[in-house]
Design an enzyme around this catalytic site. Structure first.
Site, PDB file in Angstrom:
ATOM      1  N   HIS A 167       0.837  -1.213   0.000  1.00  0.00           N
ATOM      2  CA  HIS A 167       0.000   0.000   0.000  1.00  0.00           C
ATOM      3  C   HIS A 167       0.874   1.266   0.000  1.00  0.00           C
ATOM      4  O   HIS A 167       0.704   2.148  -0.838  1.00  0.00           O
ATOM      5  CB  HIS A 167      -0.909  -0.029   1.231  1.00  0.00           C
ATOM      6  CG  HIS A 167      -1.831   1.145   1.343  1.00  0.00           C
ATOM      7  ND1 HIS A 167      -3.146   1.093   0.941  1.00  0.00           N
ATOM      8  CD2 HIS A 167      -1.627   2.400   1.811  1.00  0.00           C
ATOM      9  CE1 HIS A 167      -3.710   2.281   1.155  1.00  0.00           C
ATOM     10  NE2 HIS A 167      -2.803   3.095   1.692  1.00  0.00           N
ATOM     11  N   GLU A 168       1.813   1.335   0.919  1.00  0.00           N
ATOM     12  CA  GLU A 168       2.651   2.539   1.020  1.00  0.00           C
ATOM     13  C   GLU A 168       3.570   2.681  -0.195  1.00  0.00           C
ATOM     14  O   GLU A 168       3.781   3.795  -0.681  1.00  0.00           O
ATOM     15  CB  GLU A 168       3.464   2.530   2.320  1.00  0.00           C
ATOM     16  CG  GLU A 168       2.633   2.561   3.605  1.00  0.00           C
ATOM     17  CD  GLU A 168       1.640   3.723   3.705  1.00  0.00           C
ATOM     18  OE1 GLU A 168       1.805   4.738   3.013  1.00  0.00           O
ATOM     19  OE2 GLU A 168       0.668   3.603   4.469  1.00  0.00           O
ATOM     20  N   CYS A 219      -8.050   3.727  -3.191  1.00  0.00           N
ATOM     21  CA  CYS A 219      -8.990   3.105  -4.122  1.00  0.00           C
ATOM     22  C   CYS A 219     -10.283   2.792  -3.368  1.00  0.00           C
ATOM     23  O   CYS A 219     -10.256   2.473  -2.178  1.00  0.00           O
ATOM     24  CB  CYS A 219      -8.356   1.821  -4.664  1.00  0.00           C
ATOM     25  SG  CYS A 219      -9.390   0.907  -5.799  1.00  0.00           S
ATOM     26  N   CYS A 232      -9.061  -4.108  -2.814  1.00  0.00           N
ATOM     27  CA  CYS A 232      -7.810  -3.647  -3.436  1.00  0.00           C
ATOM     28  C   CYS A 232      -6.831  -3.220  -2.353  1.00  0.00           C
ATOM     29  O   CYS A 232      -7.207  -2.637  -1.344  1.00  0.00           O
ATOM     30  CB  CYS A 232      -8.109  -2.483  -4.366  1.00  0.00           C
ATOM     31  SG  CYS A 232      -6.620  -1.694  -5.044  1.00  0.00           S
ATOM     32  N   CYS A 240      -6.175  -3.849  -7.578  1.00  0.00           N
ATOM     33  CA  CYS A 240      -7.318  -4.141  -8.442  1.00  0.00           C
ATOM     34  C   CYS A 240      -6.911  -3.829  -9.887  1.00  0.00           C
ATOM     35  O   CYS A 240      -5.838  -3.273 -10.122  1.00  0.00           O
ATOM     36  CB  CYS A 240      -8.534  -3.327  -8.017  1.00  0.00           C
ATOM     37  SG  CYS A 240      -8.404  -1.576  -8.440  1.00  0.00           S
ATOM     38  N   CYS A 282      -6.076  -0.087 -10.504  1.00  0.00           N
ATOM     39  CA  CYS A 282      -4.822   0.350  -9.884  1.00  0.00           C
ATOM     40  C   CYS A 282      -3.620  -0.272 -10.583  1.00  0.00           C
ATOM     41  O   CYS A 282      -2.581   0.364 -10.725  1.00  0.00           O
ATOM     42  CB  CYS A 282      -4.811   0.021  -8.399  1.00  0.00           C
ATOM     43  SG  CYS A 282      -5.927   1.077  -7.451  1.00  0.00           S
TER      44      CYS A 282
END
Ligand SMILES: [Zn+2]
Ligand SMILES: [Zn+2]
Length: 171
Positions: free
Chosen positions: A123-124, A134, A139, A158, A161
């Protein structure tokens, strides 16, 4: 290349686990830094008994100035941001620096714990590439307000993304 930089004492197993999956997911070389960094005590807030995540991020930027790689800092201290009770991590978006904390990801089941760490790391790092949050709850770029959200989402991007990631990763 992505460099995983432990801050303070972080278990080797976590770092190696991240390295393995991050290099596959971002299709790039990933190494664990052997540079030992102590947690900067000026990021500590005694009133909250937590560390200021932005200050930790700035600390990393200062120490690793001139490094042209993408850097993921990993800490085991509890992180906060001014208007939030806690954060799982923080990143420049877009930029080169990100940090995550394992503190609130603990789980008696090691597999679940490691998967949580991986999700927050991806994520980061997604933010550093310029991806925003998102709206798809499964996701990895979905914003985790609590650990329940982290457990619900997958470690994957997803379709939308992923498309965005491929476009941005080229430049
Ligand atoms: Zn985020
Ligand atoms: Zn998405």
């Amino acid at each position: 290349m992505i460099i995983i930089q432990p801050i303070g004492n972080v278990e080797e197993e976590i770092l190696e686990f991240l390295k393995k999956f991050i290099s596959t997911i971002f299709n790039t070389r990933c190494i664990v830094s052997n540079q030992k960094l102590a947690t900067p005590e000026d990021a500590y807030n005694p009133l909250r008994n937590q560390y200021h995540s932005t200050r930790l991020l700035l600390f990393l930027k200062n120490v690793l100035r001139g490094d042209f790689n993408r850097i993921l800092g990993v800490t085991n201290v509890d992180l906060y941001a001014p208007h939030l009770n806690f954060v799982f991590g923080e990143a420049e978006s877009p930029g080169k620096f990100a940090i995550i904390s394992t503190y609130r990801l603990k789980h008696p089941d090691r597999r679940i714990f490691l998967e949580r760490v991986l999700k927050e790391a991806i994520h980061e790092l997604g933010h550093t590439i310029g991806l925003a949050h998102c709206s798809n709850p499964s996701c990895v770029m979905y914003f985790s307000n609590s650990i329940i959200d982290t457990d619900k989402k997958s470690p994957k991007f997803c379709k939308e993304c992923l498309k965005e990631l491929k476009t941005r990763n080229k430049c």
